[in-house]
Design a protein around this motif. Structure first.
Motif, mmCIF file in Angstrom:
data_model
loop_
_atom_site.group_PDB
_atom_site.id
_atom_site.type_symbol
_atom_site.label_atom_id
_atom_site.label_comp_id
_atom_site.label_asym_id
_atom_site.label_seq_id
_atom_site.Cartn_x
_atom_site.Cartn_y
_atom_site.Cartn_z
ATOM 1 N N ALA A 1 -14.185 -7.136 1.091
ATOM 2 C CA ALA A 1 -12.980 -6.881 1.865
ATOM 3 C C ALA A 1 -12.596 -8.118 2.645
ATOM 4 O O ALA A 1 -13.459 -8.869 3.091
ATOM 5 C CB ALA A 1 -13.216 -5.729 2.829
ATOM 6 N N PHE A 2 -11.319 -8.348 2.783
ATOM 7 C CA PHE A 2 -10.846 -9.408 3.671
ATOM 8 C C PHE A 2 -10.344 -8.810 4.978
ATOM 9 O O PHE A 2 -10.657 -9.271 6.050
ATOM 10 C CB PHE A 2 -9.693 -10.195 3.032
ATOM 11 N N CYS A 3 -9.540 -7.778 4.866
ATOM 12 C CA CYS A 3 -8.885 -7.303 6.093
ATOM 13 C C CYS A 3 -9.756 -6.336 6.876
ATOM 14 O O CYS A 3 -9.629 -6.244 8.085
ATOM 15 C CB CYS A 3 -7.523 -6.694 5.792
ATOM 16 N N TYR A 4 -10.632 -5.629 6.211
ATOM 17 C CA TYR A 4 -11.481 -4.696 6.947
ATOM 18 C C TYR A 4 -12.438 -5.481 7.818
ATOM 19 O O TYR A 4 -13.087 -6.420 7.363
ATOM 20 C CB TYR A 4 -12.271 -3.801 5.994
ATOM 21 N N ALA B 1 -5.991 -1.956 5.692
ATOM 22 C CA ALA B 1 -5.883 -1.626 4.274
ATOM 23 C C ALA B 1 -4.875 -2.502 3.558
ATOM 24 O O ALA B 1 -4.163 -2.082 2.668
ATOM 25 C CB ALA B 1 -5.541 -0.147 4.081
ATOM 26 N N ALA B 2 -4.793 -3.754 3.976
ATOM 27 C CA ALA B 2 -3.746 -4.630 3.465
ATOM 28 C C ALA B 2 -4.202 -5.507 2.310
ATOM 29 O O ALA B 2 -3.410 -5.872 1.460
ATOM 30 C CB ALA B 2 -3.221 -5.518 4.594
ATOM 31 N N CYS B 3 -5.479 -5.851 2.265
ATOM 32 C CA CYS B 3 -5.876 -6.843 1.272
ATOM 33 C C CYS B 3 -6.139 -6.222 -0.093
ATOM 34 O O CYS B 3 -6.067 -6.885 -1.100
ATOM 35 C CB CYS B 3 -7.076 -7.628 1.757
ATOM 36 N N ARG B 4 -6.460 -4.950 -0.091
ATOM 37 C CA ARG B 4 -6.667 -4.193 -1.336
ATOM 38 C C ARG B 4 -7.873 -4.675 -2.128
ATOM 39 O O ARG B 4 -7.991 -4.390 -3.319
ATOM 40 C CB ARG B 4 -5.409 -4.208 -2.243
ATOM 41 N N MET B 5 -8.749 -5.440 -1.492
ATOM 42 C CA MET B 5 -9.956 -5.880 -2.178
ATOM 43 C C MET B 5 -10.983 -4.754 -2.259
ATOM 44 O O MET B 5 -11.871 -4.771 -3.088
ATOM 45 C CB MET B 5 -10.597 -7.060 -1.431
ATOM 46 N N CYS B 6 -10.890 -3.810 -1.334
ATOM 47 C CA CYS B 6 -11.944 -2.812 -1.215
ATOM 48 C C CYS B 6 -11.660 -1.582 -2.075
ATOM 49 O O CYS B 6 -12.317 -0.565 -1.913
ATOM 50 C CB CYS B 6 -12.094 -2.399 0.236
ATOM 51 N N ALA C 1 -8.467 2.772 -1.349
ATOM 52 C CA ALA C 1 -8.951 1.761 -0.403
ATOM 53 C C ALA C 1 -10.123 2.353 0.376
ATOM 54 O O ALA C 1 -9.952 3.277 1.165
ATOM 55 C CB ALA C 1 -7.838 1.338 0.547
ATOM 56 N N CYS D 1 -11.699 1.235 2.739
ATOM 57 C CA CYS D 1 -11.730 0.902 4.166
ATOM 58 C C CYS D 1 -11.002 1.937 4.995
ATOM 59 O O CYS D 1 -11.089 1.909 6.222
ATOM 60 C CB CYS D 1 -11.136 -0.479 4.421
HETATM 61 S S1 FES Z 1 -10.425 -4.046 3.219
HETATM 62 FE FE1 FES Z 1 -8.502 -4.710 2.853
HETATM 63 S S2 FES Z 1 -7.597 -3.070 1.935
HETATM 64 FE FE2 FES Z 1 -9.483 -2.347 2.463
#
Ligand code: FES
Ligand SMILES: Cc1cc2nc3c(=O)[nH]c(=O)nc-3n(C[C@H](O)[C@H](O)[C@H](O)COP(=O)(O)O)c2cc1C
Ligand code: SF4
Lengths: 440, 160, 693
Positions: free
Chosen positions: C35-38, C46-51, C63, C65
């Motif tokens: 995760a980047f944004c979490y 929940a913006a980066c969508r990596m999770c 997501a 997170c």
């Molecule tokens: S950590 Fe970024 S969307 Fe979930």
């Protein structure tokens, strides 16, 4: 003022006062049955009102088509927090121009719909969020609201019945994303129009984190007639799982473009040929979008046999959406269309999440190049692939809205992309700044 | 900064339309209404609005830069906005925009030297069924052909 | 265990309390979801969508997170669709990200690099032109390179939620979005640099560290910040004996990742050009460089001579030297020189508090208590300015546990942003303000009281009596100024109290008394600057100063012995809450010596038998001889904080409230030392103001 001739094939329920002299004035409204449904609601319990709306099979007219009665029933009855009504009058979906005519011609219909919703959930305050470009509608709505106050339909003691409801207009300032309900609420709270994490949904935690009923203009406008006719009768205007009529905006290559009120389930062919007077210049229909540019595109052949309702469109792989019908004739350049649609979403992406922010930007660049005939067949695959990579992975549905039409256009009209690039011969990348060199 | 009495009245009414403590809600409308009078969102206006709503200026900047109808630089007295989105495009809005560029001698988001006109290619303005459509400031014009466009511009020029 | 939710993650059965986010539940089960944004502790984006993960029966990837665990949920975090999604998100991210890793400060420590390494960049399919904007300098501390920014909003959250400052915002829309500073083109903030450290990529870089080195070329030494009493752990990055970076990204220590500008950037006093690197002696009326041997010999000779003729010594200890040094200094004074004329700059009435609470257990709060206790009362202090870590903890406590915070202060303070009640009073009238809160405070289940230097003497006892009358559990923090102010008291740098608050038989002179004594023969100052506040009455006094810089006091000295800084020595210090932590030498300045070594050499030169003066052996003496310091060795040795417990007996002395005065340091000052940090003095906000939100 009406911008197009009505059609005899319309079923004019919401629009029945359109064209009356001074139709926006409260006297006209009252003289034609106005505010009677609200008065009727005063004798009903909250459950009865919601039941009536449920029975009508009314589905949200903002695009997602969520059952309105069900949405209202999510508002917690016993909440210590104040409750709010918010009208989504942000109408920004390309191809859609129906809320505008409702507010312009019959503003009191919207006020009455809001009042009924307020009654149903126990709200004391409401806001009409009107897109910034519709400044003249703010004036119209403000005037109507003033009239309603002066006749005691709004205020601290409505009709002497001890009911309180205040209604205000609120202007947006140019942002498509503010039509998305949670972004709209953010904007209404004085922030950037960035969507919120859901759940919680507005019904539970909406404006100022309080329970909020948020619906489209047309949805609210349908409510007075539901109360008037009874939910069941209203449901019967439509198809089994979706009741009533729908304001349909015919746009694009059609002889009589305009906004028409048609029963749900209206056949596409009849809508185009009879209501809309046929394809412009007697041409063939190449492509059809049923409900605004966010919907997957159908080919003419796919569209002709369908009917205008949620299920029929879903079965055909698209959506009824907001009722913004976009018709494209055989001469339409589908690559250009795809580019223009992506141009829009790229411009309107709020930037919150990565796939939408970067995906729309990349796709716009790629489609720009392909539109100029610069590219290879692999680039066409890439368009579809990138759009797929956005689909279902973004934070809010705007990313899907950008991906869906793109995927369908590449799928169904790939030959047009091929034809474009075949016309221009390119050499492989020369430098990063000029990735393609045209060979004369 | 002071505004005209009418605008002050409007702003007072605006702020009163939100629940106590939620005055920040007035931000976007306040910027729109004051921009109409001031001409654009100047740094002083940002400070003033921040002061009136009791929020840090950076929060005003965040909002100003997000909404496409809020401008940092003045637009023309007549701001010509041409929609070229899909429904209008199908009615040759791209050609109309090109025509407008020629007629006004302006490009996208440019302002004429005398400050009378500015041109902007905009996204869907909600006039899709009466395409192609343009807005001059807040006024809509539907079914705009190049000829009709010229008439509109010429009559605006006469008003001056 | 009945109320735990059971779910399956990657085939593993996992249990978690209801409401736990899937990303956290997975982490606890040893499954890392990227995760980047979490970011734990801050609001969800929940913006980066990596999770994104695959959840059975859910049509789309979810997501993790923002997804709470649910009974029977089946989650896959590394399935094909998930990995494909991650890969494509990274591909999207890299489209506009400049691939300038070779010259990027974050290279080697970059979360984006790591993620691409893990999930593979595949081929470069992006052949369009990247969007570029130039780099901006927002302050001497903070630089921002927008193209590198991946918009994870961590910086915005750490600034507004963590620091309570809110100096960062986001401007523009879509792909043009960027982070923006508080004032148009520049920042006005705490300059804490938290945004820089929390940035997963190289978008935010610091004016101190940028383009200095590569991360793998540094050695990383964890030690304790030398500036204020909060005792944050700071990990210093050192290259060629020069400190180039400070942070606490490994979240070890009582401060987690928190540091203020001082802990993160103000280490640069260490190689300040005015740093003393050679002993100085007054020869022909002028301070001149001499050898260590010569300087030590001169001092020892003078000390022995004065001692022999029963002359008058005055000894001023430091609030920044280690416990070992302080202990050794008082031992030197009392046993070596036979005097109780020893004192230090007292900034809070610790003594009266210890006496008032004598015999109680659990009455002294820890840093952790600031984060855990249900209610807190701040009396007479601008916490965010003077005690940044404690303020940070309280703020987090409010954010995470809805702690109820009360303030009784002279003017507005940052805690007002979230406090339930605030009282404004004149200094000295605080107790009336506190009394006015009685109805609310008595409803609290427990209370933490933090009080500043204006509460002293009898007022401390009154405050304790007031708190007792609430009939709820109360814990206290007596706010003192410097990194070892507390250790100075505990070690007995007082004329009337020896180590561990043991009264001495014939109390010596206090600091002002020494300064006023016209017959003073020797003034020995170890790491303090009394002449900044007092003048020295004894014109003929022989002045010996152990210092890093030529301060006002050092300028008056007859011998100046160049001392190593806290970042160049080993030992322990005790913070404001009585937590004892280990200093580890990170660098070395040629020519200087740690104060303990200087004192040891002096003792040797004088042939005094004061025991072995290695850090270990002095620490052992402290553990066995100083009340409350019988702390477990492994805790200290492994770099953790050991709680001291000095509350075990009455202290029959009068605490001399008249001598207690805080230096009222702001975020940007720290007595005489702060002046020698170019970073501190170069920021717009220097020297800062108290009592301003
Ligand atoms: S950590 Fe970024 S969307 Fe979930
Ligand atoms: C990107 C985006 C834009 C939207 N724009 C609008 C809009 O302009 N008007 C509208 O009524 N609904 C819009 N919606 C739908 C709203 O989010 C919401 O579903 C709707 O207002 C609910 O009202 P309804 O149930 O009456 O349809 C949009 C949704 C998305 C995702
Ligand atoms: S999909 Fe993401 S970037 Fe796009 S509009 Fe929604 S939140 Fe914003």
């Amino acid at each position: 003022m009406l911008y197009n001739e009505p059609s005899p094939l319309e079923t004019r329920v919401l629009t029945r006062r359109f064209g009356l002299p001074n139709s926006a004035h409260i006297d006209t409204y009252l003289a034609h049955g106005g505010y009677r449904s609200f008065e009727k609601c005063l004798e009903m319990t909250q459950e009865q009102i919601i039941e009536e709306v449920k029975a009508s099979n009314l589905r949200g007219r903002g695009g997602a088509g969520f059952p309105t009665g069900l949405k209202w029933s999510f508002v917690p009855r016993q909440s210590p927090k104040p409750k709010y009504i918010v009208v989504n009058a942000d109408e920004s979906e390309p191809g859609t121009c129906k809320d505008r005519v409702l507010m312009e011609n019959d503003p009191h219909l919207l006020i009455e719909g809001v009042l009924i919703a307020a009654q149903a959930v126990g709200a004391k305050r409401g806001y009409i969020y009107i897109r910034g470009e519709y400044r003249y509608l703010i004036d119209i709505m403000d005037r109507a609201i003033e009239e309603a106050y002066s006749r005691n339909y709004l205020g601290k003691n409505i009709l002497g019945r001890g009911i309180e409801f205040d209604l205000y207009t609120h202007t947006g300032a140019g942002a498509y994303e503010c039509g998305e309900e949670s972004a709209l609420l953010e904007s209404l709270e004085g922030k950037r129009g960035q969507p919120r994490i859901r759940p919680p949904f507005p019904a539970v935690a909406g404006l100022y984190q309080c329970p909020t009923v948020l619906n489209n203009v047309e949805t609210f406008c349908a409510v007075p007639s539901i109360i008037e006719m009874g939910g069941k009768a209203w449901a019967e205007l439509g198809v089994p799982k979706a009741g009533g009529t729908k304001l349909t905006c015919l746009t694009g290559h059609i002889n009589k473009p305009g906004v028409y009120e048609l029963r749900l389930g209206f056949p596409v062919e009849k809508m185009i040929n009879e209501v809309g007077g046929g394809i412009r210049g007697g041409k063939k229909m190449k492509a059809f979008i049923p409900g605004g540019s966010s919907c997957p595109v159908l080919t003419g052949e796919e569209a002709w046999p369908l009917t205008m309702d949620y299920d029929s469109m879903a079965k055909a792989g698209t959506m009824l959406g907001s009722g913004g019908v976009i018709i494209m004739d055989e001469d339409t350049d589908m690559v250009k269309a795809a580019l223009r649609i992506m141009h829009f979403y790229q411009h309107e992406s709020c930037g919150w999440c990565i796939p939408c922010r970067e995906g729309t930007t990349w796709l716009k660049k790629l489609l720009t190049r392909l539109d100029q005939g610069l590219g290879t067949s692999r680039d066409i695959d890439l368009v579809g692939d990138l759009a797929q990579n956005m689909l279902g992975r973004t934070f809010c549905p705007l990313g899907d809205a950008a991906a869906l039409p793109t995927i369908s256009i590449v799928q169904k009209f790939r030959h047009e992309f091929e034809a474009k690039i075949a016309k221009v011969q390119v050499a492989m990348p020369a430098s990063a700044n000029h990735p393609f060199v045209v060979v004369q | 900064m002071t505004f005209s009495p009418e605008l002050e009245k409007k702003l007072a009414k605006l702020i009163a339309s939100y629940p106590p403590g939620k005055e920040k809600s007035a931000l976007v409308p306040m910027l729109m209404f004051t921009q109409d009078e001031v001409g654009c969102i100047t740094p002083e206006l940002v400070q003033e609005v921040a002061k009136r709503l009791n929020i840090p200026p950076v929060q005003v900047d965040e909002v100003v830069s997000y909404y496409s109808m809020l401008h940092r630089k003045p637009m023309g007295k007549y701001h010509i906005q041409i929609c070229t989105n899909i429904s209008c495009l199908l009615w040759d809005a791209d050609k109309l925009f090109e025509h407008a560029c020629q007629k006004l001698g302006l490009g996208h988001k440019q302002v004429s030297a005398d400050g009378q006109f500015s041109l902007e290619e905009v996204e869907c303005i909600g006039a899709c069924s009466w395409a192609p459509a343009i807005q001059v400031n807040y006024d809509f014009h539907h079914h705009v052909t190049p000829e009709k466009f010229d008439q509109i511009i010429d009559s605006l020029k006469k008003v001056q | 265990m009945a109320d735990l939710v059971t779910l399956t993650i990657n085939g593993k059965t996992v249990q978690a309390p209801p409401g736990t986010l899937v990303i956290d539940a997975a982490k606890r089960a040893g499954i890392e979801i990227p995760a980047f944004c979490y970011y734990e502790g801050f609001s969800l984006q929940a913006a980066c969508r990596m999770c994104l993960v695959e959840v059975e029966k859910m049509p789309k990837l979810q997501a993790s997170c923002t997804l709470p665990v649910a009974e029977g949920m089946v989650v896959k975090t590394e399935s094909d669709p998930v990995v494909k999604a991650r890969k494509s998100t990274l591909e999207f991210l890299l489209t506009n990200h400049p691939l300038d890793c070779p010259v990027c400060d974050k290279g080697g420590e970059c979360e984006l690099q790591d993620m691409v390494f893990r999930y593979g960049a595949a081929e470069s399919r992006f052949t369009e032109i990247k969007h570029h904007v130039d780099e901006k300098q927002w302050s001497p501390i903070v630089f921002y390179d927008a193209p590198r920014c991946i918009l994870c909003y961590r910086c915005i959250r750490v600034c507004s939620e963590g620091m309570g400052v809110g100096a960062l915002g986001i401007v523009n829309r879509g792909v043009y979005s960027e982070i923006a500073p508080s004032h148009g083109d520049h920042l006005e903030c705490d300059e804490c640099g938290a945004c820089i450290d929390i940035c997963p990529v190289g978008a935010l870089t610091s004016g101190t560290y940028r383009y200095q080195t590569r991360p793998w070329e540094m050695k990383h030494v964890g030690t304790i910040c030398t500036f204020c009493s909060n005792g944050c752990k700071t990990t210093l990055g050192v290259r060629n004996e020069k400190i180039v970076r400070g942070n606490n990204r490994d979240k070890s220590g009582i401060n987690g990742e928190f540091l203020c500008i001082k802990g993160r950037f103000a280490f640069d006093f260490q190689d300040h050009p005015e740093r003393l690197t050679s002993p100085l002696m007054r020869i022909d009326g002028k301070l001149q460089e001499v050898s260590w041997a010569k300087a030590l010999e001169a001092v020892a000779k003078k000390f022995a001579e004065v001692k022999a003729r029963n002359g008058k010594f005055g000894i001023v200890g430091s609030t920044k030297t280690t416990n070992e040094e302080n202990f050794f200094l008082q031992k030197f004074a009392r046993q070596g020189l036979g005097t109780n004329n020893i004192d230090h700059h007292r900034s809070g009435d610790v003594v009266t508090l210890m006496d008032a609470l004598a015999g109680r257990t659990n009455a002294l709060a820890t840093v952790e208590d600031c984060y855990q206790m249900k209610a807190a009362l701040v009396v007479g202090a601008d916490l965010a300015q003077e005690h940044p870590l404690l303020a940070y903890q309280l703020r987090a406590n409010f954010r995470h546990h809805n702690a109820r915070v009360y303030t009784v202060t002279r003017g507005p303070v940052r805690e007002d942003q979230y406090s339930v009640s605030r009282v404004r009073t004149e200094p000295g009238k605080e107790l009336e303000g506190v009394e006015s809160l009685r109805p609310m405070l008595s409803q609290e289940p427990e209370l933490l009281i933090l009080f500043g230097s204006s509460i002293k003497g009898e007022d401390v006892r009154r405050l304790v009596a007031f708190a007792d009358s609430l009939n709820i559990p109360v814990k206290y923090i007596c706010l003192v100024d410097y990194s070892n102010s507390r250790g100075a008291v505990d070690m007995g740098l007082l004329p009337d109290l020896g180590p561990g608050y043991q009264p001495v038989d014939n109390p010596g002179l206090t600091l002002p008394e020494m300064m006023a004594a016209t017959d003073l023969d020797v003034l020995w100052v170890v790491g303090a600057n009394p002449l900044a506040r007092y003048s020295l009455a004894a014109a003929n006094a022989f002045v010996v100063v152990q210092e890093m810089f030529l301060t006002e006091t050092a300028q008056r000295a007859d011998v100046v012995l160049p001392a190593a800084s806290a970042y160049e020595k080993n030992g322990t210090v005790t913070n404001v809450t009585g937590q004892c932590q280990k200093l580890t030498a990170a660098a070395k300045t040629m020519g200087t010596k740690p104060d303990l070594e200087i004192m040891g050499l002096l003792a040797k030169e004088m042939k005094l038998n004061l025991g072995i003066w290695t850090v270990q052996s002095v620490f052992e003496q402290i553990r066995t001889q100083v009340r409350g310091y019988n702390i477990p060795l492994p805790v200290v040795a492994t770099g953790q904080a050991a709680q001291t417990s000095p509350l075990n007996g009455r202290i029959p002395v009068i605490s001399r409230p008249d001598l207690i005065q805080s230096a009222s340091n702001t975020l940007f000052t720290s007595g005489s030392l702060g002046r020698y940090s170019k970073k501190l003095t170069s920021v717009l906000e220097y020297p800062g103001e108290l009592y301003r939100p």
